[in-house]
Enzyme design. Structure first.
Site, PDB file in Angstrom:
ATOM      1  N   ASP B  11       0.683  -0.848   0.310  1.00 26.29           N
ATOM      2  CA  ASP B  11       0.196   0.282  -0.260  1.00 26.29           C
ATOM      3  C   ASP B  11       1.206   1.087  -0.170  1.00 26.29           C
ATOM      4  O   ASP B  11       1.895   1.666   0.722  1.00 26.29           O
ATOM      5  CB  ASP B  11      -1.076  -0.118   0.955  1.00 26.29           C
ATOM      6  CG  ASP B  11      -2.333  -0.936   1.368  1.00 26.29           C
ATOM      7  OD1 ASP B  11      -2.016  -1.886   0.259  1.00 26.29           O
ATOM      8  OD2 ASP B  11      -2.535  -1.372   2.230  1.00 26.29           O
ATOM      9  N   ASP B 130     -14.172  -4.712  -4.782  1.00 23.43           N
ATOM     10  CA  ASP B 130     -14.267  -5.305  -3.387  1.00 23.43           C
ATOM     11  C   ASP B 130     -15.814  -5.343  -3.128  1.00 23.43           C
ATOM     12  O   ASP B 130     -16.316  -5.186  -3.273  1.00 23.43           O
ATOM     13  CB  ASP B 130     -14.144  -3.968  -2.770  1.00 23.43           C
ATOM     14  CG  ASP B 130     -12.213  -3.019  -3.157  1.00 23.43           C
ATOM     15  OD1 ASP B 130     -11.804  -3.892  -3.497  1.00 23.43           O
ATOM     16  OD2 ASP B 130     -12.625  -2.004  -2.492  1.00 23.43           O
TER      17      ASP B 130
END
Lengths: 215, 252
Positions: B11, B130
């Site tokens: 990330d 997601d």
């Protein structure tokens, strides 16, 4: 004078990765090679080595390559008549075929007669694209494979496969519930379905061998 | 035989790794390029950068990170986060990404998947989904980092995305993400069995058994994990050895 390698830029994908991998391989092999990313037929016509990368659809890539003035013809002349070392990668390899049968029928460079057809693994549960690391099987030896261990693994990402007319042109295969042509070669031409520029240590060693190759 | 891919994810925010490997000898643990090199040397099969930078002003920092990584790591690199259109995809590919993952923009306008796949090839268009389990049945897609419900069924959308040309699905369970209790196996299996393209399982890995379950029970083609590698709980090599010991083909 340093050798000049023309890396053909026809707007297809991961050009920078290929350029950087070639530069790294040249350094590792103690070779002084100028990698020129180009779409200029005159530069390709005078280069000592030619690399044709490629990702995407066959027809789209063939059309993009043809749209560059003079490049298609200079490739055919330089590679087939003047026998300069040539490496086609992925779709760059598939473009060496007579025809590509992806979304219609498209003409290739016809360097090594054959068709590019849709993957059809015997096990229909297998995923398409064939994406990831697979094991290379050497079906006949070639100078460019010297020093590389048999059963090395290389990175693939493709949905179509090159089926040459003459099976003697096949040097490496890989298995995906069907035998996939992983490397073809004839005279001064090499084509790989796998991506050497993405295949870590094995890939860099393969590129070193191509840069050192004096066919 | 094709090896199952193990994909560490980094990330990245404003050009810095948010969750990084805790290696004491690493001079700059927040440098994504340094982290990428560690995973490259460790034998990761691919690498994913997820850009969580809030402001688009700092987009150029990401391009710089991708470009420096591509100069030094000769492995497949997927970049996602904030990708909206062909210009974004082209810029990332030119910087050195091999695949680009697209999430919110694809959900808001699925036709963008077709446009991008036609232009760049299906092989480099990853659609990131997601999903959260909903009480009635199935899983629903959420966008904007899991904050916005869409009412769209995850399995149906995965089918639609692949029909439009997505070459791969990156499937994250929002329920499991960060929980370290394993992937949502039912979700992974439902999506993997519904589409012909490879599915990457993501969200929830806490142990090496979770990786095995994602492939064996979830039918995933690849497994993505962040925390277990970031915090040094397990190495890439340990993950691969454990999968191999459980009969899963990996690249050792």
């Amino acid at each position: 004078m340093a050798e000049r390698l023309a890396l053909i830029d026809y707007g297809s994908g991961n050009l920078r990765s290929v350029a950087k991998a070639l530069e790294r391989a040249a350094i590792d092999a103690n070779l002084t090679i100028a990698v020129e990313v180009t779409n200029n037929a005159a530069i390709i016509a005078t280069a000592d080595r030619i690399v044709l990368p490629g990702v995407g659809a066959f027809g789209h890539c063939a059309a993009a390559l043809r749209s560059l003035p003079g490049v298609w013809d200079v490739l055919a002349t330089r590679v087939q008549t003047e026998a300069k070392p040539f490496l086609g990668i992925c779709v760059g390899m598939q473009l060496m075929a007579t025809r590509g049968l992806e979304h219609g029928e498209h003409k290739g460079l016809d360097c090594i007669a054959g068709d590019v057809v849709l993957l059809a693994p015997g096990d229909t549960a297998l995923k398409v694209p064939h994406m990831g690391w697979n094991t290379l099987a050497c079906v006949q030896s070639h100078t460019i494979l010297n020093g590389l261990p048999d059963k090395s693994m290389a990175y693939f990402v493709h949905s179509f496969v090159y089926t040459p007319v003459d099976k003697n042109d096949v040097y490496l295969t890989t298995d995906y519930s069907q035998t996939i042509t992983a490397m073809i070669a004839r005279d001064t031409m090499i084509g790989t379905q796998f991506h050497p520029e993405k295949s870590q240590g094995f890939g860099l060693a393969f590129l070193q061998n191509f840069l050192k190759w004096k066919p | 035989m094709l090896a199952t891919r193990i994909i560490p994810c980094l990330d990245v925010k404003d050009g810095r790794v948010v969750k990084g490997v805790n290696f004491v000898d690493l001079v700059d643990a927040g440098d994504p390029v340094a982290q990428a090199k560690i995973y490259d040397a460790a034998g990761a099969d691919e690498l994913t950068f997820l850009d969580i930078t809030a402001s688009s002003d700092n987009r150029n920092i990401l391009f710089d990170v991708v470009s420096k990584t591509a100069e030094q790591c000769f492995m497949p690199l997927t970049v996602g986060g904030g990708v909206r259109d062909a210009d974004d995809v082209r810029a990332l590919l030119q910087a050195g990404a091999d695949k680009v993952s697209i999430n919110t923009a694809a959900v808001l306008n699925p036709d963008v998947i077709r446009v991008l796949a036609e232009q760049f090839g299906s092989q480099c268009i990853v659609v990131a989904i997601d999903a959260k389990k909903i009480a009635t049945s199935g899983w629903q897609i959420f966008t904007h980092g899991g904050r916005t419900a869409t009412g769209i069924d995850a399995v149906a959308f995965a089918r639609q995305a692949t029909a439009l040309g997505a070459g791969e699905i990156l499937l994250t369970s929002m329920d499991k993400d960060g929980a370290k209790t394993g992937y949502d196996i039912a979700l992974t299996r439902a999506v993997s069995d519904a589409v012909r393209v490879p599915v990457i399982a993501s969200g929830g890995v806490g142990t090496l058994d979770d990786l095995v379950a994602g492939v064996r029970d979830g039918h995933a083609s690849a497994v993505l994990a962040a925390s277990i590698f970031h915090y040094g709980n397990y190495s890439i090599a340990e993950a691969k050895q454990h999968m191999a010991a459980n009969g899963i083909k990996v690249r050792l």
